[in-house]
Design a protein around this motif. Structure first.
Motif, PDB file in Angstrom:
ATOM      1  N   VAL A 149       0.833  -1.287  -0.221  1.00  0.00           N
ATOM      2  CA  VAL A 149      -0.016   0.177  -0.203  1.00  0.00           C
ATOM      3  C   VAL A 149       0.898   1.256  -0.054  1.00  0.00           C
ATOM      4  CG1 VAL A 149      -0.293  -0.090   2.592  1.00  0.00           C
ATOM      5  CG2 VAL A 149      -1.876   1.315   1.312  1.00  0.00           C
ATOM      6  N   SER A 150       0.354   2.165  -0.634  1.00  0.00           N
ATOM      7  CA  SER A 150       1.424   3.510  -0.691  1.00  0.00           C
ATOM      8  C   SER A 150       0.603   4.519   0.418  1.00  0.00           C
ATOM      9  CB  SER A 150       1.006   4.221  -2.203  1.00  0.00           C
ATOM     10  OG  SER A 150      -0.189   4.632  -2.126  1.00  0.00           O
ATOM     11  N   VAL A 151       1.561   5.305   0.832  1.00  0.00           N
ATOM     12  CA  VAL A 151       1.377   5.945   1.882  1.00  0.00           C
ATOM     13  C   VAL A 151       1.554   7.661   1.241  1.00  0.00           C
ATOM     14  CG1 VAL A 151       1.769   6.935   4.264  1.00  0.00           C
ATOM     15  CG2 VAL A 151       2.183   4.546   3.607  1.00  0.00           C
ATOM     16  N   GLU A 152       0.271   8.239   1.353  1.00  0.00           N
ATOM     17  CA  GLU A 152       0.367   9.508   0.901  1.00  0.00           C
ATOM     18  C   GLU A 152       0.658  10.521   1.960  1.00  0.00           C
ATOM     19  OE1 GLU A 152      -0.336  10.528  -2.370  1.00  0.00           O
ATOM     20  OE2 GLU A 152      -0.614   8.242  -2.897  1.00  0.00           O
TER      21      GLU A 152
ATOM     22  N   GLU B 178       2.764   2.529  18.201  1.00  0.00           N
ATOM     23  CA  GLU B 178       2.239   3.477  17.116  1.00  0.00           C
ATOM     24  C   GLU B 178       2.953   4.540  16.689  1.00  0.00           C
ATOM     25  OE1 GLU B 178       0.805   2.585  20.085  1.00  0.00           O
ATOM     26  OE2 GLU B 178      -1.002   1.519  19.401  1.00  0.00           O
ATOM     27  N   ALA B 179       3.991   4.926  17.589  1.00  0.00           N
ATOM     28  CA  ALA B 179       4.893   6.101  16.969  1.00  0.00           C
ATOM     29  C   ALA B 179       5.987   5.755  16.141  1.00  0.00           C
ATOM     30  CB  ALA B 179       5.345   6.631  18.224  1.00  0.00           C
ATOM     31  N   ILE B 180       6.235   4.225  16.082  1.00  0.00           N
ATOM     32  CA  ILE B 180       7.153   3.548  15.210  1.00  0.00           C
ATOM     33  C   ILE B 180       6.487   3.067  13.880  1.00  0.00           C
ATOM     34  CG2 ILE B 180       8.871   1.880  14.806  1.00  0.00           C
ATOM     35  CD1 ILE B 180       9.736   2.651  17.637  1.00  0.00           C
ATOM     36  N   ARG B 181       5.292   2.336  14.220  1.00  0.00           N
ATOM     37  CA  ARG B 181       4.542   1.653  13.012  1.00  0.00           C
ATOM     38  C   ARG B 181       3.617   2.757  12.549  1.00  0.00           C
ATOM     39  NH1 ARG B 181       1.972  -2.772  14.323  1.00  0.00           N
ATOM     40  NH2 ARG B 181       2.541  -4.007  12.576  1.00  0.00           N
ATOM     41  N   TYR B 182       2.251   2.584  13.232  1.00  0.00           N
ATOM     42  CA  TYR B 182       1.319   3.347  12.691  1.00  0.00           C
ATOM     43  C   TYR B 182       0.059   3.264  13.684  1.00  0.00           C
ATOM     44  CZ  TYR B 182      -0.422  -1.344  11.738  1.00  0.00           C
ATOM     45  OH  TYR B 182      -0.675  -2.731  11.742  1.00  0.00           O
ATOM     46  N   GLY B 183      -0.885   4.336  13.776  1.00  0.00           N
ATOM     47  CA  GLY B 183      -1.802   4.431  14.430  1.00  0.00           C
ATOM     48  C   GLY B 183      -3.143   4.618  13.530  1.00  0.00           C
ATOM     49  N   TRP B 184      -4.140   4.773  14.463  1.00  0.00           N
ATOM     50  CA  TRP B 184      -5.362   4.931  13.803  1.00  0.00           C
ATOM     51  C   TRP B 184      -6.322   6.066  14.246  1.00  0.00           C
ATOM     52  CZ3 TRP B 184      -6.536   1.307  10.218  1.00  0.00           C
ATOM     53  CH2 TRP B 184      -5.805   0.187  10.324  1.00  0.00           C
ATOM     54  N   ASN B 185      -7.021   6.627  13.287  1.00  0.00           N
ATOM     55  CA  ASN B 185      -7.900   7.700  13.394  1.00  0.00           C
ATOM     56  C   ASN B 185      -9.335   7.064  14.030  1.00  0.00           C
ATOM     57  OD1 ASN B 185     -10.468   9.481  13.128  1.00  0.00           O
ATOM     58  ND2 ASN B 185      -9.134  10.623  11.795  1.00  0.00           N
ATOM     59  N   TYR B 186      -9.544   7.161  15.403  1.00  0.00           N
ATOM     60  CA  TYR B 186     -10.523   6.198  15.869  1.00  0.00           C
ATOM     61  C   TYR B 186     -11.896   6.784  15.773  1.00  0.00           C
ATOM     62  CZ  TYR B 186      -7.012   4.067  18.732  1.00  0.00           C
ATOM     63  OH  TYR B 186      -5.805   3.152  18.977  1.00  0.00           O
TER      64      TYR B 186
ATOM     65  N   SER C  59      15.221  -5.005   8.886  1.00  0.00           N
ATOM     66  CA  SER C  59      15.775  -6.370   7.897  1.00  0.00           C
ATOM     67  C   SER C  59      15.118  -6.379   6.656  1.00  0.00           C
ATOM     68  CB  SER C  59      15.829  -7.602   9.278  1.00  0.00           C
ATOM     69  OG  SER C  59      14.315  -7.664   9.661  1.00  0.00           O
ATOM     70  N   GLU C  60      13.523  -6.644   6.859  1.00  0.00           N
ATOM     71  CA  GLU C  60      12.938  -7.039   5.871  1.00  0.00           C
ATOM     72  C   GLU C  60      12.325  -5.625   4.833  1.00  0.00           C
ATOM     73  OE1 GLU C  60      12.318 -10.050   4.954  1.00  0.00           O
ATOM     74  OE2 GLU C  60      13.213 -10.702   7.106  1.00  0.00           O
ATOM     75  N   LYS C  61      12.676  -4.777   5.605  1.00  0.00           N
ATOM     76  CA  LYS C  61      12.443  -3.347   4.594  1.00  0.00           C
ATOM     77  C   LYS C  61      10.875  -3.309   4.412  1.00  0.00           C
ATOM     78  CE  LYS C  61      16.711  -1.734   4.765  1.00  0.00           C
ATOM     79  NZ  LYS C  61      17.389  -2.717   5.744  1.00  0.00           N
ATOM     80  N   THR C  62       9.946  -3.686   5.296  1.00  0.00           N
ATOM     81  CA  THR C  62       8.676  -3.798   5.165  1.00  0.00           C
ATOM     82  C   THR C  62       8.030  -3.603   6.253  1.00  0.00           C
ATOM     83  OG1 THR C  62       8.221  -6.395   5.600  1.00  0.00           O
ATOM     84  CG2 THR C  62       8.554  -5.469   3.381  1.00  0.00           C
ATOM     85  N   LEU C  63       6.625  -3.160   6.404  1.00  0.00           N
ATOM     86  CA  LEU C  63       5.818  -2.840   7.602  1.00  0.00           C
ATOM     87  C   LEU C  63       4.534  -3.451   7.412  1.00  0.00           C
ATOM     88  CD1 LEU C  63       5.399  -1.607  10.227  1.00  0.00           C
ATOM     89  CD2 LEU C  63       5.109   0.664   9.060  1.00  0.00           C
ATOM     90  N   PRO C  64       4.289  -4.601   7.983  1.00  0.00           N
ATOM     91  CA  PRO C  64       3.001  -5.370   7.739  1.00  0.00           C
ATOM     92  C   PRO C  64       2.097  -4.456   8.566  1.00  0.00           C
ATOM     93  CG  PRO C  64       4.590  -6.873   8.735  1.00  0.00           C
ATOM     94  CD  PRO C  64       5.319  -5.313   8.746  1.00  0.00           C
ATOM     95  N   ILE C  65       0.599  -4.508   7.902  1.00  0.00           N
ATOM     96  CA  ILE C  65      -0.524  -3.918   8.335  1.00  0.00           C
ATOM     97  C   ILE C  65      -1.577  -5.061   8.340  1.00  0.00           C
ATOM     98  CG2 ILE C  65      -2.397  -1.790   8.412  1.00  0.00           C
ATOM     99  CD1 ILE C  65      -0.361  -0.507   6.355  1.00  0.00           C
ATOM    100  N   PRO C  66      -1.501  -5.804   9.481  1.00  0.00           N
ATOM    101  CA  PRO C  66      -2.400  -6.932   9.319  1.00  0.00           C
ATOM    102  C   PRO C  66      -3.820  -6.866   9.380  1.00  0.00           C
ATOM    103  CG  PRO C  66      -1.189  -6.715  11.468  1.00  0.00           C
ATOM    104  CD  PRO C  66      -0.665  -5.906  10.622  1.00  0.00           C
TER     105      PRO C  66
ATOM    106  N   GLN D 161      -2.273  -5.752   4.383  1.00  0.00           N
ATOM    107  CA  GLN D 161      -1.340  -5.139   3.484  1.00  0.00           C
ATOM    108  C   GLN D 161       0.070  -4.696   4.049  1.00  0.00           C
ATOM    109  OE1 GLN D 161      -3.765  -1.401   2.714  1.00  0.00           O
ATOM    110  NE2 GLN D 161      -5.137  -2.380   1.425  1.00  0.00           N
ATOM    111  N   GLU D 162       0.716  -4.328   3.411  1.00  0.00           N
ATOM    112  CA  GLU D 162       2.285  -3.936   3.930  1.00  0.00           C
ATOM    113  C   GLU D 162       2.770  -2.888   3.000  1.00  0.00           C
ATOM    114  OE1 GLU D 162       5.070  -6.733   1.017  1.00  0.00           O
ATOM    115  OE2 GLU D 162       4.837  -7.313   3.280  1.00  0.00           O
ATOM    116  N   VAL D 163       3.587  -2.186   4.001  1.00  0.00           N
ATOM    117  CA  VAL D 163       4.344  -0.897   3.359  1.00  0.00           C
ATOM    118  C   VAL D 163       5.622  -1.458   2.904  1.00  0.00           C
ATOM    119  CG1 VAL D 163       5.314   1.374   3.603  1.00  0.00           C
ATOM    120  CG2 VAL D 163       2.812   1.022   4.320  1.00  0.00           C
ATOM    121  N   GLN D 164       6.214  -1.241   1.816  1.00  0.00           N
ATOM    122  CA  GLN D 164       7.551  -1.619   1.355  1.00  0.00           C
ATOM    123  C   GLN D 164       8.356  -0.573   1.310  1.00  0.00           C
ATOM    124  OE1 GLN D 164       6.520  -4.004  -2.268  1.00  0.00           O
ATOM    125  NE2 GLN D 164       7.070  -5.804  -1.095  1.00  0.00           N
TER     126      GLN D 164
END
Length: 376
Positions: A3-6, A132-140, A189-196, A200-203
């Protein structure tokens, strides 16, 4: 599925960079970065604004062929800077390690500014830093209304850097809880961030890397796991080697800060700067500069950064409550505050230093009297 991140929408900055109390490095030194980019004909890694050679020149200073002077941002061993810059051109992350006041954050900011043109993709490490500060958070509000979706996801600075091929910064890595630190392992290490939640994932795209800083006095707080440490190349930033080098650093930074605060230049300030640096180095090293007298070291770090703070405060005192000339009385209180952190033990150490060293030193009578006055 990736997934792309705008880039997230941000409020427009108030005023120009010149009006900011402390402009970001890429704003404060925009002219130097532009001059380097214009004359930089060396190979650049993907999405880098400058070549590794130009990045090192930006940090260490130099004169370009057209006569443009690049001011040094860091005074220290050239090889350390070259290793740090080269690390960022590989798939290894960079860990800047050192005692407080060795310019880790300063170097991190300027590296990101020179490499990516943006030093603001920053995670500030604290004991309360969440994953969340390193991976991602959510707009609740979005999450509750519509469930997990791309619109509800709030990217972290690291996620944005991965998607845009930029440099992310993680300050005070060892202050972050160990389980949160380890969320970096897959990213590095993998240069990916999974979004279970989305399947999806961010590469990470080419150009992405991470600069982390850590205080080596924080060992035992939240030590890095061996798995995470292996993902970093570590560069240890030393304290300035000599009095002259430290005086030059303090003088340059005080001049920069003073201009941003509209403080007048202190015409004879170099003498007091040298005195502050000498006191800090002697107490830090546990030995007088001539090697003749052993001293007890106080509990504080007495870093170069603290010396800069003491002199800047003294300059403000001289400007607003004195005759504009930086004198011993202007820096005495700041030194006392920096040295005496433990009211019991440190005060004894300071008094012994005053009586055994300062009192007997030629040309320091005014400094001795000023320190005795504020210590009373």
């Amino acid at each position: 599925m990736s997934v792309s991140v705008e880039p997230t929408n941000v409020e427009p900055k108030q005023g120009s960079p010149a009006e900011a109390l402390r402009p970001h490095a890429e704003e404060a030194f925009a002219g130097e970065l532009a001059a380097l980019a214009a004359q930089d004909d060396r190979p650049r890694p993907a999405r880098w604004k400058l070549s590794p050679w130009a990045v090192a020149t930006y940090l260490l200073g130099g004169t370009l062929p057209d006569g443009t002077v690049i001011t040094p941002k860091y005074v220290g061993p050239r090889r350390l800077v070259e290793v740090a810059v080269t690390t960022l051109a590989t798939d290894r992350a960079l860990l800047l390690l050192g005692v407080p006041g060795t310019a880790k954050t300063w170097v991190s900011e300027h590296l990101a500014a020179a490499v990516s043109g943006d030093s603001t993709l920053l995670v500030q490490g604290t004991a309360g830093t969440p994953e969340e500060a390193i991976r991602y958070g959510w707009n609740y509000a979005q999450l509750l209304a519509n469930g997990p979706s791309r619109d509800a996801l709030v990217p972290s600075p690291v996620m944005r850097a991965m998607a845009e091929g930029m440099t992310a910064r993680v300050e005070e890595l060892t202050r972050i809880p160990a389980d949160v630190q380890d969320s970096l392992i897959t990213i590095l290490s993998e240069k990916t961030l999974p979004i279970p939640e989305l399947g999806q994932e961010v590469q990470a795209v080419r150009g992405f890397n991470v600069i982390a800083t850590a205080n080596d006095r924080d060992r035992g707080v939240n030590e890095l796991s061996s798995a995470l440490r292996r993902r970093f190349n570590t560069v240890v930033l030393p304290l300035p080697e000599s009095v002259e080098a430290e005086v030059a650093i303090v003088s340059r930074r005080v001049d920069q800060i003073g201009r941003s605060l509209d403080l007048p230049a202190a015409p004879d300030g170099i003498a007091e700067i040298r005195r502050v640096v000498t006191v800090f180095r002697e107490l830090r090293d546990g030995m007088t500069s001539d090697g003749r007298t052993k001293l007890k070291s106080p509990s504080g770090t007495l870093s170069t950064a603290e010396a800069i703070s003491v002199v800047t405060n003294g300059l403000a005192l001289a400007a607003h409550f004195g005759d504009g000339v930086l004198r011993a009385g202007d820096v005495a209180a700041g030194i006392l505050g920096a040295v005496v952190r433990d009211p019991a033990a440190d005060r004894v150490i300071w008094q012994e230093y005053l009586e055994a060293v300062v009192r007997e030193r030629d040309g320091w009578k005014d400094f001795y009297r000023a320190c005795r006055e504020v210590s009373a």
